[in-house]
Enzyme design. Sequence first.
Site, PDB file in Angstrom:
ATOM      1  N   SER A 120       1.063  -0.958  -0.119  1.00 20.70           N
ATOM      2  CA  SER A 120       0.092   0.441   0.221  1.00 20.70           C
ATOM      3  C   SER A 120       1.283   1.258  -0.127  1.00 20.70           C
ATOM      4  O   SER A 120       2.412   1.340  -0.747  1.00 20.70           O
ATOM      5  CB  SER A 120      -0.919   0.186   1.482  1.00 20.70           C
ATOM      6  OG  SER A 120      -2.348   0.952   1.312  1.00 20.70           O
ATOM      7  N   TYR A 134      -4.726   8.659  -6.418  1.00 14.54           N
ATOM      8  CA  TYR A 134      -3.362   7.682  -5.778  1.00 14.54           C
ATOM      9  C   TYR A 134      -4.489   6.837  -4.290  1.00 14.54           C
ATOM     10  O   TYR A 134      -4.061   6.041  -3.938  1.00 14.54           O
ATOM     11  CB  TYR A 134      -2.001   8.556  -5.615  1.00 14.54           C
ATOM     12  CG  TYR A 134      -1.422   6.996  -5.270  1.00 14.54           C
ATOM     13  CD1 TYR A 134      -0.238   5.511  -6.033  1.00 14.54           C
ATOM     14  CD2 TYR A 134      -0.414   7.539  -4.167  1.00 14.54           C
ATOM     15  CE1 TYR A 134       0.000   4.377  -6.106  1.00 14.54           C
ATOM     16  CE2 TYR A 134       0.338   6.048  -3.476  1.00 14.54           C
ATOM     17  CZ  TYR A 134       0.955   4.703  -4.747  1.00 14.54           C
ATOM     18  OH  TYR A 134       1.622   4.157  -3.889  1.00 14.54           O
ATOM     19  N   LYS A 138      -5.189   3.155  -2.566  1.00 19.42           N
ATOM     20  CA  LYS A 138      -5.237   2.733  -1.901  1.00 19.42           C
ATOM     21  C   LYS A 138      -5.165   2.856  -0.011  1.00 19.42           C
ATOM     22  O   LYS A 138      -5.876   1.669   0.215  1.00 19.42           O
ATOM     23  CB  LYS A 138      -3.471   3.698  -1.448  1.00 19.42           C
ATOM     24  CG  LYS A 138      -2.319   3.249  -2.533  1.00 19.42           C
ATOM     25  CD  LYS A 138      -1.688   2.177  -2.486  1.00 19.42           C
ATOM     26  CE  LYS A 138      -0.768   1.652  -3.846  1.00 19.42           C
ATOM     27  NZ  LYS A 138      -0.224   0.702  -3.959  1.00 19.42           N
TER      28      LYS A 138
END
Length: 239
Positions: A120, A134, A138
């Site tokens: 992660s 992003y 995650k």
Amino acid sequence: MRTVLISGASRGLGAALAEAFSEDGDQVFAGERNPSGPSQMPLNVRSLASVDDAVRTVVRSAGGIDILINNAGTHLAGPLASLDQDRFKETLDVNLLGAWRLTKAALPHMRSGGTIAMISSLSGLVGLPEDGAYAASKFALEGMSQSLAAEVAPLGIRVLIFEPGRIATGFAGANDGADPAAVARQIVSIIDDENAPFRNPLCETGRTLFETVGIDNGARTEDLVRQVTGKDWRWQGHC
């Protein structure tokens, strides 16, 4: 000797992980979308056919999988209101659905006592400006991994999440930061620890963030999962 399958292993942290596990005597299958060396094999996590072919290659050669590392990733920067929809979808497709595809294909072939490791990011814990796409991928990966951990614990398989800080790999423009070889060695050491927590910050920035924000390493969520589902996601067995 363990069998290790790594996605996104042509360079950066993925390549460093492949080298670290190989140095420990493990049999490593380094997957990459465009393999350029004899030790790499084709693996495009956006393609179900490619994922299935890669897993079949590993199983034919090694009989099963002990450690799966979902490392393949892509980064998209920019204010959320300005992002291109297709690029946003691609980020989710690689970082979230890519990990799901590979895990789904590998899970029937994973040996009891095995580990599924999700790479992660600190962006999966804190959303920063111009990093929303992003961060979304995650954050979702972290949530998916919590559900997965509860589901596979009865099978003797554990799930670990790793949240690295800035690593000098060139990914997302990071040319400074921690040495990828040192970070890879830390990940291997944590996987080797049967008492490793569910969530694992890496690099000094990661550890500082955990301490400052008071982020749960998995213990509180584990208790909640047990109360709601009656399942214990704590891994039992030996890798």
